[in-house]
Design an enzyme around this catalytic site. Structure first.
Site, PDB file in Angstrom:
ATOM      1  CE1 TYR A  64      46.095  61.662  75.028  1.00 27.11           C
ATOM      2  CE2 TYR A  64      43.778  60.733  75.472  1.00 27.11           C
ATOM      3  CZ  TYR A  64      44.845  61.682  75.793  1.00 27.11           C
ATOM      4  OH  TYR A  64      44.590  62.663  76.698  1.00 27.11           O
ATOM      5  CD  GLU A  66      50.118  60.420  76.142  1.00 22.26           C
ATOM      6  OE1 GLU A  66      49.338  59.300  76.444  1.00 22.26           O
ATOM      7  OE2 GLU A  66      50.208  61.240  77.193  1.00 22.26           O
ATOM      8  CG  ASP A 241      61.240  80.459  67.754  1.00 24.44           C
ATOM      9  OD1 ASP A 241      60.647  80.229  66.609  1.00 24.44           O
ATOM     10  OD2 ASP A 241      60.708  80.890  68.740  1.00 24.44           O
ATOM     11  CB  THR A 270      54.631  78.408  64.657  1.00 19.43           C
ATOM     12  OG1 THR A 270      55.052  79.651  63.851  1.00 19.43           O
ATOM     13  CG2 THR A 270      54.701  78.672  66.198  1.00 19.43           C
ATOM     14  CE  LYS A 273      53.982  82.869  64.745  1.00 18.11           C
ATOM     15  NZ  LYS A 273      54.209  81.993  65.513  1.00 18.11           N
ATOM     16  NE  ARG A 279      46.083  79.060  65.423  1.00 20.83           N
ATOM     17  CZ  ARG A 279      46.814  80.478  65.201  1.00 20.83           C
ATOM     18  NH1 ARG A 279      47.647  80.726  65.941  1.00 20.83           N
ATOM     19  NH2 ARG A 279      46.493  81.428  64.221  1.00 20.83           N
TER      20      ARG A 279
HETATM   21  N1  DSN Z   1      52.219  85.648  68.637  1.00 18.98           N
HETATM   22  C1  DSN Z   1      52.969  85.527  67.699  1.00 18.98           C
HETATM   23  C2  DSN Z   1      53.196  86.593  66.876  1.00 18.98           C
HETATM   24  O1  DSN Z   1      52.543  87.362  66.630  1.00 18.98           O
HETATM   25  O2  DSN Z   1      54.399  86.966  66.679  1.00 18.98           O
HETATM   26  C3  DSN Z   1      54.287  84.810  68.170  1.00 18.98           C
HETATM   27  O3  DSN Z   1      54.084  83.857  69.051  1.00 18.98           O
END
Ligand code: DSN
Length: 478
Positions: A64, A66, A241, A270, A273, A279
């Site tokens: 933990y 925090e 974003d 994120t 990607k 992730r």
């Molecule tokens: N689920 C993702 C996508 O495929 O674009 C975005 O959150």
């Protein structure tokens, strides 16, 4: 038989897991086999490096932590401090950001952290200010009521879902569409492109507190300099974003007006990607919002995931290497080759092409819904996802589009020639599939007819296409 380090590591891990619950070990092995065999065109997926994957499977998961680096609510966080500070440092260097917060567990978490940081910074609420100063005992019931009323009615302007925006940018089923008074901007019906004059007009009419840019299904670059000017003209905080295209920013494919970091007040992403990390999520901002962003835990998040922050540090270090810029360039080259191949074969693409990592095919020209096309392609070994197109008559469930992206196949090493071959396979499946009927003979948006021999033949060609580009060649499990 001797193995290299990666094979030894994954094999040993599976042996240890198998001794406790063999079905989990089998599922993990099966997932690798499935990923190796499928032509993965899901625009939001990728393949993280063995080092990134291995950095997640360890004792950090037990801790933990925090709080923030050097200021934790738990003792014994010195090693977590090391990896969190490293991940933040790499992120700042990579993106040229003043501040990086690497704790968010996902993209929605990162966006919630950003929303609340903006609200806390911008909303004139004496009750909120007291709460921020931890004077919560001084707050009366009336103060709390006022705080909820003031925070709950702020305005957000984001890109509409069917134009390519994301669920978390104010779409009704998401909390962002419920906690904000939300409006969206779309795209020009004739071109499919963002019309900045219309965005400016919407901003003037609505005067949002937050203007959000970013997308999950818009196949073009966005001019963030213009978007910032629009935000400034109405006193809005500008949030981007960049989850989908973070890898293209990291790899310096998107620079100048198209790099969100110098233009936005706050940027979320994120890490899994096009950035090719574990992730998770991340927030970048300037010094003005840094303190509020660092309150993400406990405002929005629970304890951070130190094992994932360790993996973020590894992946971000990888993204700082010169070869990542080459990777990012090839992602876009491949998307353009795929788009060109589809266009030459007669497909209709939203906006007529791409200048990022994704292509959106309008499959209505083939007489199909997105759902029918997605399943027919899957039967043929091609993994995509259905997606709404602008003003989609089939809505967000059945849709009229198929979204395809190149980050994953580019990681495997496929290039322009393979993209053209992929376009041929997609075109074959879509032209050979027809809409089916339900049990009552009525037209169905889900049922479809595709000769299994065609699906099998395309599946074999898709597999052949992948053979020269093995996935995780350094990993042998058998
Ligand atoms: N689920 C993702 C996508 O495929 O674009 C975005 O959150």
């Amino acid at each position: 038989m001797s193995h290299n380090a990666e094979s030894t590591a994954f094999r040993s891990a599976l042996d240890v897991i198998r001794a406790v619950e063999p079905r989990v070990a089998d599922a993990i092995s099966a997932e690798l086999a499935d990923q190796r065999e499928s032509l993965k065109l899901i625009a939001s997926e990728n393949y993280a490096s063995p080092a990134t994957l291995l950095a997640m499977g360890n004792w950090f998961s037990d801790k933990y932590a925090e709080g923030t680096v050097g200021r934790r609510f738990y003792a014994g966080c010195q090693n977590v401090d090391t990896v969190e500070a490293l991940a933040a440092e790499h992120a700042k260097e990579l993106f040229g950001a003043a501040h990086a917060y690497v704790q968010p567990h996902s993209g929605i978490d990162a966006n919630l952290v950003a929303f609340w940081a903006i609200l806390a910074d911008r909303v004139e609420s004496p009750a909120l200010k007291k709460a921020q100063k931890r004077q919560v005992n001084d707050l009366t019931e009336a103060d709390w009521f006022a705080l909820r009323r003031e925070l709950g009615n702020q305005r957000m302007l984001g890109m509409s879902l069917d134009a390519g925006g994301h669920l978390t940018h104010g779409f009704r089923p998401n909390i962002s569409g419920k906690m904000f008074d939300q409006r969206s901007y779309g795209t020009d019906p004739a071109t499919g492109l963002i019309d900045y004059d219309r965005v400016a007009e919407a901003a003037r009419e609505f005067t949002p507190l937050i203007l959000v840019a970013g997308y999950s299904a818009y196949p073009r670059k966005v001019n963030f300099r213009i978007m910032r000017e629009i935000a400034d003209s109405v006193g809005a905080t500008f949030m981007v974003d960049m989850a989908h295209f973070a890898g293209l920013v990291a790899g310096k494919v998107f620079t100048g007006d198209f790099d969100p970091v110098p233009h936005a007040h706050i940027v979320t992403t994120t890490t899994h990607k096009s950035l090719r990390g574990p992730r998770g999520g991340m927030v970048l901002c300037g010094p003005e919002l840094a303190d509020q962003v660092d309150r993400g835990c406990p405002m929005v998040l629970g304890g951070p995931l130190p094992h994932v922050m360790a993996a973020k540090a590894v992946a971000l270090a990888e993204a700082r290497r010169p070869d990542f810029a080459d990777y990012a360039r090839r992602i876009v080259d491949n998307a353009q080759a795929l788009a060109d191949g589809l266009l030459r074969r007669g497909a209709t693409l939203v906006t007529g092409g791409t200048d990022n990592h994704l292509v959106l095919i309008d499959v209505s020209g083939y007489g199909l819904t997105g759902r029918q096309a997605e399943q027919a392609l899957l039967d043929s070994g091609i993994v995509t996802n259905r997606n709404a197109v602008p003003q989609d008559p089939n809505g967000a469930w059945y849709t009229s589009g198929i979204r395809i992206g190149t980050p994953a196949l580019t990681t495997r090493g496929l290039g322009a020639a393979e993209m053209d071959a992929t376009a041929e396979l997609i075109h074959t499946v879509l032209t050979q599939t027809s809409a089916g009927t339900g049990p009552d003979g009525a037209p169905s948006k889900a049922k479809y007819v595709l000769d299994p021999a065609t699906a099998e033949s395309v599946g074999k060609q898709a597999a052949d296409l992948l053979t020269p580009f093995p996935l995780y060649p350094e990993v042998t499990l058998a």
